[in-house]
Scaffold this motif. Sequence first.
Motif, PDB file in Angstrom:
ATOM      1  N   CYS A  40      -2.091   6.568   6.378  1.00  8.78           N
ATOM      2  CA  CYS A  40      -1.331   6.335   5.142  1.00  8.78           C
ATOM      3  C   CYS A  40       0.082   6.904   5.279  1.00  8.78           C
ATOM      4  CB  CYS A  40      -2.041   7.003   3.957  1.00  8.78           C
ATOM      5  SG  CYS A  40      -1.081   6.907   2.423  1.00  8.78           S
ATOM      6  N   ASN A  41       1.068   6.068   4.983  1.00  8.47           N
ATOM      7  CA  ASN A  41       2.460   6.544   5.009  1.00  8.47           C
ATOM      8  C   ASN A  41       3.055   6.564   3.604  1.00  8.47           C
ATOM      9  OD1 ASN A  41       2.912   3.912   4.417  1.00  8.47           O
ATOM     10  ND2 ASN A  41       3.961   3.388   6.312  1.00  8.47           N
ATOM     11  N   GLY A  42       2.163   6.458   2.588  1.00 14.08           N
ATOM     12  CA  GLY A  42       2.639   6.497   1.212  1.00 14.08           C
ATOM     13  C   GLY A  42       3.441   5.267   0.817  1.00 14.08           C
ATOM     14  N   CYS A  43       3.356   4.209   1.639  1.00 12.76           N
ATOM     15  CA  CYS A  43       4.169   3.000   1.409  1.00 12.76           C
ATOM     16  C   CYS A  43       5.636   3.377   1.211  1.00 12.76           C
ATOM     17  CB  CYS A  43       3.641   2.184   0.236  1.00 12.76           C
ATOM     18  SG  CYS A  43       2.193   1.214   0.637  1.00 12.76           S
ATOM     19  N   SER A  58       3.423   1.950  -4.381  1.00 14.46           N
ATOM     20  CA  SER A  58       2.586   1.690  -3.206  1.00 14.46           C
ATOM     21  C   SER A  58       1.722   0.462  -3.442  1.00 14.46           C
ATOM     22  CB  SER A  58       1.709   2.903  -2.905  1.00 14.46           C
ATOM     23  OG  SER A  58       0.660   2.978  -3.855  1.00 14.46           O
ATOM     24  N   LYS A  59       1.337  -0.172  -2.353  1.00 14.76           N
ATOM     25  CA  LYS A  59       0.540  -1.401  -2.435  1.00 14.76           C
ATOM     26  C   LYS A  59      -0.827  -1.142  -3.067  1.00 14.76           C
ATOM     27  CE  LYS A  59       3.290  -4.467  -0.659  1.00 14.76           C
ATOM     28  NZ  LYS A  59       3.692  -5.638  -1.431  1.00 14.76           N
ATOM     29  N   CYS A  60      -1.409   0.027  -2.789  1.00 14.60           N
ATOM     30  CA  CYS A  60      -2.740   0.288  -3.358  1.00 14.60           C
ATOM     31  C   CYS A  60      -2.643   0.574  -4.860  1.00 14.60           C
ATOM     32  CB  CYS A  60      -3.451   1.417  -2.614  1.00 14.60           C
ATOM     33  SG  CYS A  60      -2.561   2.974  -2.542  1.00 14.60           S
ATOM     34  N   ALA A 101      -1.929   8.689  -0.288  1.00 16.59           N
ATOM     35  CA  ALA A 101      -2.640   8.119  -1.425  1.00 16.59           C
ATOM     36  C   ALA A 101      -3.974   8.807  -1.653  1.00 16.59           C
ATOM     37  CB  ALA A 101      -2.861   6.624  -1.190  1.00 16.59           C
ATOM     38  N   CYS A 135      -3.626  -2.644   1.513  1.00 15.29           N
ATOM     39  CA  CYS A 135      -2.963  -1.596   2.300  1.00 15.29           C
ATOM     40  C   CYS A 135      -2.387  -2.165   3.598  1.00 15.29           C
ATOM     41  CB  CYS A 135      -3.951  -0.480   2.613  1.00 15.29           C
ATOM     42  SG  CYS A 135      -3.195   0.780   3.674  1.00 15.29           S
ATOM     43  N   PRO A 136      -1.076  -2.037   3.789  1.00 16.89           N
ATOM     44  CA  PRO A 136      -0.452  -2.617   4.987  1.00 16.89           C
ATOM     45  C   PRO A 136      -0.757  -1.850   6.271  1.00 16.89           C
ATOM     46  CG  PRO A 136       1.192  -1.488   3.639  1.00 16.89           C
ATOM     47  CD  PRO A 136      -0.098  -1.449   2.874  1.00 16.89           C
ATOM     48  N   THR A 137      -1.210  -0.613   6.162  1.00 16.26           N
ATOM     49  CA  THR A 137      -1.478   0.169   7.380  1.00 16.26           C
ATOM     50  C   THR A 137      -2.974   0.295   7.664  1.00 16.26           C
ATOM     51  OG1 THR A 137      -1.551   2.287   6.215  1.00 16.26           O
ATOM     52  CG2 THR A 137       0.617   1.537   6.970  1.00 16.26           C
ATOM     53  N   ILE A 148      -7.167   2.362   4.221  1.00 16.16           N
ATOM     54  CA  ILE A 148      -8.229   2.549   3.233  1.00 16.16           C
ATOM     55  C   ILE A 148      -9.531   1.941   3.731  1.00 16.16           C
ATOM     56  CG2 ILE A 148      -8.918   2.226   0.840  1.00 16.16           C
ATOM     57  CD1 ILE A 148      -6.014   1.921   0.097  1.00 16.16           C
TER      58      ILE A 148
END
Length: 108
Positions: free
Chosen positions: A10-13, A19-21, A39, A57-59, A62
């Motif tokens: 997680c990079n915190g968007c 954030s996406k989440c 997150a 989540c882009p990374t 989750i």
Amino acid sequence: MPPRVNLNKCNGCEGLPESKCEEACPGDLMAVDPRTNKAYVRFAGDCWDCMSCTKACPTKAIETRVPYQIGYHKASLKPIMGSNTITWKCVDINGKEETYKYRNRMDK
Ligand code: SF4
Ligand code: SF4
């Protein structure tokens, strides 16, 4: 069971206004801790396992844990988002892996 955030992924968007989440959760349950920039689930008991945050989540930070009543230890279910597909990667309690790929409704 509520999602688990991999803190290493997680990079915190970073750079996004939200954030996406957080944006994806219909129950407003996801948040990013400003001290750690990671997150977390604010009210885990209210999560209904819709997996919206997991998919958004882009990374791929989750993970949705399958409740032991359904899958027992080691079982997992992971959505992998493509541009217009979603691939569900399922691992059963014996480690047997199966994938199912579907078109999603985000076709452009
Ligand atoms: S969407 Fe993923 S990377 Fe972004 S804040 Fe949430 S868990 Fe972290
Ligand atoms: S699984 Fe659904 S309800 Fe639970 S935290 Fe993620 S987006 Fe929210």
